[in-house]
Scaffold this motif. Structure first.
Motif, PDB file in Angstrom:
ATOM      1  N   ILE A 295      51.093 -10.343  11.319  1.00 21.08           N
ATOM      2  CA  ILE A 295      51.940  -9.578  10.395  1.00 21.08           C
ATOM      3  C   ILE A 295      51.288  -9.612   9.022  1.00 21.08           C
ATOM      4  CG2 ILE A 295      54.217  -9.497   9.286  1.00 21.08           C
ATOM      5  CD1 ILE A 295      55.340 -10.902  11.770  1.00 21.08           C
ATOM      6  N   PHE A 296      50.961  -8.438   8.477  1.00 12.75           N
ATOM      7  CA  PHE A 296      50.363  -8.366   7.127  1.00 12.75           C
ATOM      8  C   PHE A 296      51.436  -8.807   6.121  1.00 12.75           C
ATOM      9  CE2 PHE A 296      48.297  -7.431   3.391  1.00 12.75           C
ATOM     10  CZ  PHE A 296      48.855  -6.373   2.675  1.00 12.75           C
ATOM     11  N   SER A 297      51.109  -9.795   5.315  1.00  7.27           N
ATOM     12  CA  SER A 297      52.067 -10.314   4.327  1.00  7.27           C
ATOM     13  C   SER A 297      51.420 -10.294   2.947  1.00  7.27           C
ATOM     14  CB  SER A 297      52.450 -11.762   4.685  1.00  7.27           C
ATOM     15  OG  SER A 297      52.905 -11.792   6.011  1.00  7.27           O
TER      16      SER A 297
ATOM     17  N   ASN B 205      39.329 -15.675   7.256  1.00  4.75           N
ATOM     18  CA  ASN B 205      38.760 -14.575   8.029  1.00  4.75           C
ATOM     19  C   ASN B 205      37.242 -14.564   7.933  1.00  4.75           C
ATOM     20  OD1 ASN B 205      38.960 -12.112   9.552  1.00  4.75           O
ATOM     21  ND2 ASN B 205      38.441 -11.017   7.686  1.00  4.75           N
ATOM     22  N   GLN B 206      36.721 -14.932   6.747  1.00  3.33           N
ATOM     23  CA  GLN B 206      35.261 -14.953   6.556  1.00  3.33           C
ATOM     24  C   GLN B 206      34.692 -16.214   7.215  1.00  3.33           C
ATOM     25  OE1 GLN B 206      33.812 -15.584   2.502  1.00  3.33           O
ATOM     26  NE2 GLN B 206      32.504 -13.770   2.708  1.00  3.33           N
ATOM     27  N   THR B 207      33.599 -16.041   7.940  1.00  5.39           N
ATOM     28  CA  THR B 207      33.012 -17.199   8.642  1.00  5.39           C
ATOM     29  C   THR B 207      31.846 -17.771   7.836  1.00  5.39           C
ATOM     30  OG1 THR B 207      31.431 -15.807   9.820  1.00  5.39           O
ATOM     31  CG2 THR B 207      33.601 -16.147  10.855  1.00  5.39           C
ATOM     32  N   MET B 208      31.467 -19.009   8.176  1.00  2.00           N
ATOM     33  CA  MET B 208      30.306 -19.660   7.541  1.00  2.00           C
ATOM     34  C   MET B 208      29.111 -19.464   8.464  1.00  2.00           C
ATOM     35  SD  MET B 208      31.981 -20.735   5.085  1.00  2.00           S
ATOM     36  CE  MET B 208      30.575 -21.519   4.261  1.00  2.00           C
TER      37      MET B 208
ATOM     38  N   LEU C 282      33.178 -24.018   2.380  1.00  3.83           N
ATOM     39  CA  LEU C 282      34.227 -23.052   2.745  1.00  3.83           C
ATOM     40  C   LEU C 282      33.761 -21.654   2.346  1.00  3.83           C
ATOM     41  CD1 LEU C 282      37.435 -25.022   1.663  1.00  3.83           C
ATOM     42  CD2 LEU C 282      36.644 -24.534   3.996  1.00  3.83           C
ATOM     43  N   PRO C 283      34.380 -20.614   2.940  1.00  3.58           N
ATOM     44  CA  PRO C 283      33.946 -19.241   2.614  1.00  3.58           C
ATOM     45  C   PRO C 283      34.092 -18.935   1.119  1.00  3.58           C
ATOM     46  CG  PRO C 283      35.459 -19.268   4.487  1.00  3.58           C
ATOM     47  CD  PRO C 283      35.462 -20.644   3.913  1.00  3.58           C
ATOM     48  N   THR C 284      33.332 -17.975   0.658  1.00  5.66           N
ATOM     49  CA  THR C 284      33.452 -17.589  -0.765  1.00  5.66           C
ATOM     50  C   THR C 284      34.742 -16.793  -0.968  1.00  5.66           C
ATOM     51  OG1 THR C 284      32.082 -15.689  -0.162  1.00  5.66           O
ATOM     52  CG2 THR C 284      30.984 -17.532  -1.280  1.00  5.66           C
ATOM     53  N   ASN C 285      35.149 -16.045   0.085  1.00  6.25           N
ATOM     54  CA  ASN C 285      36.342 -15.201  -0.066  1.00  6.25           C
ATOM     55  C   ASN C 285      37.563 -15.960   0.461  1.00  6.25           C
ATOM     56  OD1 ASN C 285      38.458 -13.400   0.162  1.00  6.25           O
ATOM     57  ND2 ASN C 285      37.096 -11.649   0.520  1.00  6.25           N
ATOM     58  N   LEU C 286      38.359 -16.482  -0.482  1.00  6.67           N
ATOM     59  CA  LEU C 286      39.547 -17.279  -0.094  1.00  6.67           C
ATOM     60  C   LEU C 286      40.808 -16.409  -0.108  1.00  6.67           C
ATOM     61  CD1 LEU C 286      38.780 -20.558  -2.102  1.00  6.67           C
ATOM     62  CD2 LEU C 286      38.150 -19.985   0.268  1.00  6.67           C
ATOM     63  N   LYS C 287      40.595 -15.063  -0.172  1.00  5.68           N
ATOM     64  CA  LYS C 287      41.762 -14.163  -0.186  1.00  5.68           C
ATOM     65  C   LYS C 287      42.149 -13.732   1.229  1.00  5.68           C
ATOM     66  CE  LYS C 287      40.939 -10.625  -2.752  1.00  5.68           C
ATOM     67  NZ  LYS C 287      40.596  -9.601  -3.783  1.00  5.68           N
ATOM     68  N   LEU C 288      41.156 -13.714   2.122  1.00  5.81           N
ATOM     69  CA  LEU C 288      41.402 -13.163   3.475  1.00  5.81           C
ATOM     70  C   LEU C 288      41.606 -14.310   4.458  1.00  5.81           C
ATOM     71  CD1 LEU C 288      38.532 -10.481   3.503  1.00  5.81           C
ATOM     72  CD2 LEU C 288      40.869 -10.255   2.605  1.00  5.81           C
ATOM     73  N   TYR C 289      42.863 -14.464   4.900  1.00  6.62           N
ATOM     74  CA  TYR C 289      43.117 -15.586   5.827  1.00  6.62           C
ATOM     75  C   TYR C 289      44.342 -15.318   6.707  1.00  6.62           C
ATOM     76  CZ  TYR C 289      46.520 -16.889   2.148  1.00  6.62           C
ATOM     77  OH  TYR C 289      47.534 -16.893   1.221  1.00  6.62           O
ATOM     78  N   PHE C 290      44.394 -16.080   7.795  1.00 10.45           N
ATOM     79  CA  PHE C 290      45.570 -16.106   8.675  1.00 10.45           C
ATOM     80  C   PHE C 290      46.362 -17.357   8.318  1.00 10.45           C
ATOM     81  CE2 PHE C 290      44.164 -12.614  11.132  1.00 10.45           C
ATOM     82  CZ  PHE C 290      42.798 -12.729  11.333  1.00 10.45           C
TER      83      PHE C 290
ATOM     84  N   VAL D  26      51.771 -15.035  13.546  1.00  9.82           N
ATOM     85  CA  VAL D  26      50.715 -15.392  12.592  1.00  9.82           C
ATOM     86  C   VAL D  26      50.745 -14.360  11.466  1.00  9.82           C
ATOM     87  CG1 VAL D  26      48.207 -15.640  12.283  1.00  9.82           C
ATOM     88  CG2 VAL D  26      49.301 -16.406  14.426  1.00  9.82           C
ATOM     89  N   LEU D  27      50.767 -14.861  10.216  1.00 10.96           N
ATOM     90  CA  LEU D  27      50.742 -13.953   9.067  1.00 10.96           C
ATOM     91  C   LEU D  27      49.284 -13.720   8.679  1.00 10.96           C
ATOM     92  CD1 LEU D  27      53.582 -15.521   6.860  1.00 10.96           C
ATOM     93  CD2 LEU D  27      53.754 -13.803   8.674  1.00 10.96           C
ATOM     94  N   ALA D  28      49.007 -12.529   8.134  1.00 12.56           N
ATOM     95  CA  ALA D  28      47.647 -12.237   7.647  1.00 12.56           C
ATOM     96  C   ALA D  28      47.751 -11.792   6.191  1.00 12.56           C
ATOM     97  CB  ALA D  28      46.997 -11.140   8.497  1.00 12.56           C
ATOM     98  N   SER D  29      46.840 -12.287   5.366  1.00 10.85           N
ATOM     99  CA  SER D  29      46.897 -11.914   3.936  1.00 10.85           C
ATOM    100  C   SER D  29      46.202 -10.573   3.708  1.00 10.85           C
ATOM    101  CB  SER D  29      46.176 -12.986   3.095  1.00 10.85           C
ATOM    102  OG  SER D  29      44.775 -12.924   3.399  1.00 10.85           O
ATOM    103  N   PHE D  30      45.768  -9.936   4.792  1.00 14.01           N
ATOM    104  CA  PHE D  30      45.023  -8.673   4.675  1.00 14.01           C
ATOM    105  C   PHE D  30      45.405  -7.749   5.835  1.00 14.01           C
ATOM    106  CE2 PHE D  30      42.062  -9.544   8.162  1.00 14.01           C
ATOM    107  CZ  PHE D  30      42.283 -10.903   8.329  1.00 14.01           C
ATOM    108  N   GLN D  31      45.094  -6.469   5.662  1.00 15.49           N
ATOM    109  CA  GLN D  31      45.433  -5.528   6.744  1.00 15.49           C
ATOM    110  C   GLN D  31      44.197  -5.246   7.617  1.00 15.49           C
ATOM    111  OE1 GLN D  31      47.232  -2.402   4.441  1.00 15.49           O
ATOM    112  NE2 GLN D  31      49.226  -2.787   5.409  1.00 15.49           N
TER     113      GLN D  31
END
Ligand code: ETK
Ligand code: ZN
Length: 255
Positions: free
Chosen positions: A38-40, A208-211, A179-187, A250-255
């Protein structure tokens, strides 16, 4: 602190372990079915503070017979993205073996090469041990490790110590780079520790971003003959099988 690795557990090659004494219906890890997240938009970027340590700050890197864990100073904290503040306790890795990947969470059924977990506790509790038994007590930040073209110098600092049982005082000033540089995209979902005592007290964040690590580095972590477990056997496939959602979303911070 040595945790009684209580209870029997079933060991299934390539499927990881599951624990007979870890009941409950809010368990981790899980498969993240991206069609059902669910996009939140109210999920804010994760903000970390104190993750860039002074170069002289020594951290203790341990092989506890189940994973390699790095004890973290409480000066590291999650200051954004969660409703409350959480302080760091330790970080550790989950990996597979030379015959297969070993992340704990999967995404649309895909298991990644490995997964890092940074464990934190809610500062409204005096100690980690007290926080561990409360539903809002723990926050674990998880990120997937994948094979890429180049060596990851920040992971090299940890991996090269896999085989040493006790590594007293390791300077790791660039923790944030683990940790990933992009901390905005996550579940985000409510779950549990993935090892006994499996307390259902973890608010999970899976980025969402992988290492990206080199093939050698991933093999190094899974050449677990280097890192021995309690009875001197190579430590491999230290991931738990995915658990039923029992209606959780599961919530997602992105669409
Ligand atoms: N994914 S996870 O976060 O559930 C997790 C695992 F899956 C883990 F497998 C582990 S390691 C196994 C449990 C353990 C054993 C020894 C020690 C020690 O000597 O300090 C500590 C823990 C492990 F350490 C952790 N993290 C721990 C959970 C166990 C109990 C509290 C300790 C901090 C977080
Ligand atoms: Zn873990």
């Amino acid at each position: 602190v040595s945790w009684p690795f209580a209870g029997l557990y079933q060991y299934r090659e390539h499927w990881g372990v599951d624990y007979l004494d870890c009941g409950g219906n809010v368990q981790s890890p899980i498969n993240i079915d991206t069609a059902k997240t669910i996009f939140s938009p109210q999920l804010r970027p994760i903000q970390l503070s104190g993750y860039s340590l002074p170069a002289n700050e020594k951290l203790r890197l341990r092989n506890n017979g189940h994973t390699v864990l790095l004890e973290l100073p409480e000066s590291l904290a999650i200051t954004g993205g969660y409703a409350q503040q959480y302080r760091a306790v330790q970080l550790h890795l989950h990996w597979g073996s030379l015959s297969g990947p070993g992340s704990e969470h999967t995404v649309d059924g895909r298991r990644f090469a490995a997964e890092i977990h940074v464990v934190h506790y809610n500062t409204k509790y005096d100690t980690f041990k007290e926080a561990m038994v409360h539903p809002d007590g723990l926050a674990v930040l998880g990120a997937f490790l994948e094979v890429g073209p180049r060596e990851n110098p920040y992971y090299q600092e940890i991996l090269e110590h896999l085989h040493k049982i006790q590594e007293e005082g390791k300077a790791l000033p660039h923790l944030v780079r683990l940790l990933p540089t992009n901390l905005k995209l996550y579940f985000h979902y409510n779950g549990s520790l993935t090892t006994p005592p499996c307390y259902q007290t973890v608010k999970w964040t899976v980025f969402n971003q992988t290492m990206m690590l080199s093939h050698e580095q991933v093999c190094q972590s899974s050449e677990l003959s280097l890192s021995l477990n309690d009875d001197n056997k190579p430590l491999q496939n230290n991931f738990r099988m995915v658990q039923d959602m029992h209606g959780r979303r599961v919530l997602a911070s992105f669409q």
